[in-house]
Enzyme design. Structure first.
Site, PDB file in Angstrom:
ATOM      1  CE1 TYR A 198      -7.610   5.196   3.402  1.00 45.59           C
ATOM      2  CE2 TYR A 198      -9.373   3.610   3.138  1.00 45.59           C
ATOM      3  CZ  TYR A 198      -8.193   4.168   2.694  1.00 45.59           C
ATOM      4  OH  TYR A 198      -7.612   3.710   1.543  1.00 45.59           O
TER       5      TYR A 198
ATOM      6  CG  ASP B 187      -9.626  -2.050  -5.777  1.00 47.64           C
ATOM      7  OD1 ASP B 187     -10.469  -2.686  -5.121  1.00 47.64           O
ATOM      8  OD2 ASP B 187      -9.857  -0.952  -6.317  1.00 47.64           O
TER       9      ASP B 187
ATOM     10  CG  ASP C 272       7.445  -2.165   0.447  1.00 44.37           C
ATOM     11  OD1 ASP C 272       7.076  -2.884   1.390  1.00 44.37           O
ATOM     12  OD2 ASP C 272       8.529  -1.556   0.460  1.00 44.37           O
TER      13      ASP C 272
ATOM     14  CE  LYS D 248       6.884   1.005   3.811  1.00 44.52           C
ATOM     15  NZ  LYS D 248       7.712   0.316   2.818  1.00 44.52           N
TER      16      LYS D 248
ATOM     17  CG  ASP E 189      -9.153   1.156  -0.376  1.00 44.08           C
ATOM     18  OD1 ASP E 189      -9.739   0.533  -1.265  1.00 44.08           O
ATOM     19  OD2 ASP E 189      -9.284   2.379  -0.184  1.00 44.08           O
TER      20      ASP E 189
END
Ligand code: NAD
Length: 366
Positions: free
Chosen positions: A135, A250, A222, A190, A246
C-alpha cells in the site's frame, strides 16, 4: 485529555455523535475538538485531510474517527479522494499497529452466517501492520511494460516491501498482546511465493526467541482465509502485513455477524491512537438513522483503554453494550425476529442508560 473528533462522511457523522454522547455520560473530563475529514473536508477546503485537521490530530491524545468516502468521489484524482485522509493520518501519526478484535457476543450468535457452534465464544485479535507493504511501497504507477508477456503494453505496478525494523516492531506488539491473552500468535504470510513474506516469516521467527512463553505458528494467507471460516476459534492473536490484514480482518468481522459491531484501534510507538469502526461510511444507509453505532462506541472504549489510561471507563462501556444486547435491542444489521429493532439514536440512548445503571450498581455495591 484532548480528543480530536473526526466524524467524516455518511454514517460517520451519526455514529460518532452517539459515541461522544456515551463518552459524555462518563464521569471523566475531556476536551474534544471536531474537524472535517474526507469528502466533507474536500467539499469545504478542497482536500480530504486539510492541514488544520492533521495538526489537530497530531496534537490530540487520541483521535476518534467515523468513516470517510462516498461513491460520488470515485472520479476524483486519487490524492483528493476521501480515503486518502485515512492513509495520510496513518502515515503522519506513524500509526503502524492496527488492532481489530473480533468478538462474537453471546446474544449475536445467530447473526453470523456461520453455524453457532463455530463462533459461540469467539474472541480473536487481528494485528495488522498498517504503514508498510504494497500500500505504501514505491515505485508504483503506470508505464509501458519494459518486459514480461507483453513488452511495450500499458501496465500498472506496485511495490511490496518490508524492512526488518518494521516487521520487528509489529511482531513485538503481537507477542506482547498475546502475553495478556492465551499466549499464542499465528503469523500469516505468503512465504511460499513472495520474497517479502519469506523475510517477514524469518524476522517474526527471530523476534519470537525473545518470547519463549508465547507459542508461534506460521500460516499461509490462503489457508488462513480458509481456517477463519472453518475453525475460527483455533486462532487467538493473528499478526500479518498490511494487505493480508486488510482482507482477513474484514473476513473476521463478518464472523461475528455484522461489521457494525467491530471496533478498531491504530496505535503509534507512543500509544497515541486513532480509533474507528471497522466499517466504511455506508452511503446506502447514511442519513436514515438506522446505522449501528456500537462499533464506534466500542472504539471509544478502546481509546479509553489504550490511549487515555482509563481502563475502568472502558470496561463500563463494554458492559453497557453487553447489557443493551441482552435487553434484546438491535439495529437493523443485527436484527432477528424476537428482538426489538431500534435506530442509531435509540441504541445510543440505551447505552447511555445502561452506563448509569453501572454507576448505580457500583455505588450500591461499594
Ligand atoms: P461499508 O463498510 O461502508 O458498507 C458495507 C455494507 O455494510 C453496506 O451495506 C452498509 O450499509 C453496511 N454497514 C456498514 N457499516 C454499518 C453500520 N454501522 N450499521 C449498519 N450497516 C452497516 O463499505 P462500502 O460500501 O464498501 O464502502 C462505502 C464507502 O466507505 C466507500 O467510499 C469506501 O471507500 C469507504 N470506506 C471507508 C472506510 C473508512 O473510513 N475507514 C473503510 C471502508 C470503506
Amino acid at each position: 485529555m484532548k480528543i480530536a473528533v473526526l466524524p467524516g462522511d455518511g454514517i460517520g457523522i451519526e455514529i460518532v455523535e452517539e459515541a461522544i454522547r456515551v463518552l459524555g455520560a462518563l464521569d471523566l473530563s475531556f476536551e474534544t475538538e471536531t474537524a472535517l475529514v474526507g469528502g466533507a473536508a474536500y467539499e469545504a477546503h478542497g482536500h480530504p485531510l486539510p492541514d488544520a485537521t492533521l495538526k489537530l490530530a497530531k496534537e490530540a491524545d487520541a483521535v476518534l474517527f467515523g468513516a470517510v468516502g462516498d461513491w460520488k468521489y470515485d472520479k476524483l484524482e486519487r490524492s483528493l479522494r476521501p480515503e486518502q485522509a485515512i492513509l495520510g493520518l496513518r502515515k503522519n501519526l506513524g500509526l503502524f499497529a492496527n488492532f481489530r478484535p473480533a468478538i462474537c457476543y453471546e446474544e449475536l450468535v445467530d447473526a453470523s452466517s456461520l453455524k453457532p457452534e463455530l463462533i459461540a465464544g469467539l474472541d480473536i485479535l487481528i494485528i495488522r501492520e498498517l504503514t508498510g507493504d504494497i500500500y505504501f511501497g514505491q515505485p508504483r504507477g503506470r508505464r509501458s511494460a519494459p518486459d514480461g508477456h507483453f513488452p511495450g503494453a500499458e501496465e500498472a505496478f506496485d511495490t511490496m516491501r518490508y524492512s526488518r525494523p518494521e516487521i520487528e516492531r509489529i511482531a513485538h506488539v503481537a507477542f506482547q498482546a498475546a502475553r495478556k491473552r492465551s499466549k499464542r500468535v499465528t503469523s500469516v504470510d505468503k512465504a511460499n511465493v513472495l520474497e517479502t513474506f519469506q523475510f517477514w516469516k524469518d524476522v517474526v521467527t527471530d523476534v519470537a526467541t525473545e518470547y519463549p512463553d508465547v507459542e508461534l505458528d506460521h500460516m499461509y494467507v490462503d489457508n488462513a482465509a480458509m481456517q477463519l471460516v472453518r475453525a475460527p476459534k483455533k486462532f487467538d492473536v493473528v499478526v500479518t502485513g498490511n494487505m493480508f490484514g486488510d482482507i482477513l480482518s474484514d473476513e473476521a468481522a463478518m464472523l461475528t455477524g455484522s461489521i457494525g459491531m467491530l471496533p478498531s484501534a491504530s496505535l503509534n510507538a507512543s500509544n497515541q491512537g486513532l480509533y474507528e469502526p471497522s466499517h466504511g461510511s455506508a452511503p446506502d444507509i447514511a442519513g436514515k438513522g438506522i446505522a449501528n453505532p456500537l462499533a464506534t462506541i466500542l472504539s471509544a472504549a478502546m481509546m479509553l483503554r489504550f490511549s487515555l489510561n482509563q481502563p475502568e471507563a472502558a470496561d463500563r462501556i463494554e458492559s453497557a453494550v453487553k447489557h443493551v444486547l441482552a435487553q434484546g435491542l438491535r439495529t437493523a444489521d443485527i436484527w432477528s425476529s424476537g428482538s426489538k429493532k431500534v435506530g442509531t439514536r435509540e441504541m445510543g440512548d440505551a447505552v447511555v442508560a445502561a452506563l448509569s445503571l453501572s454507576t448505580i450498581k457500583k455505588t450500591t455495591t461499594g
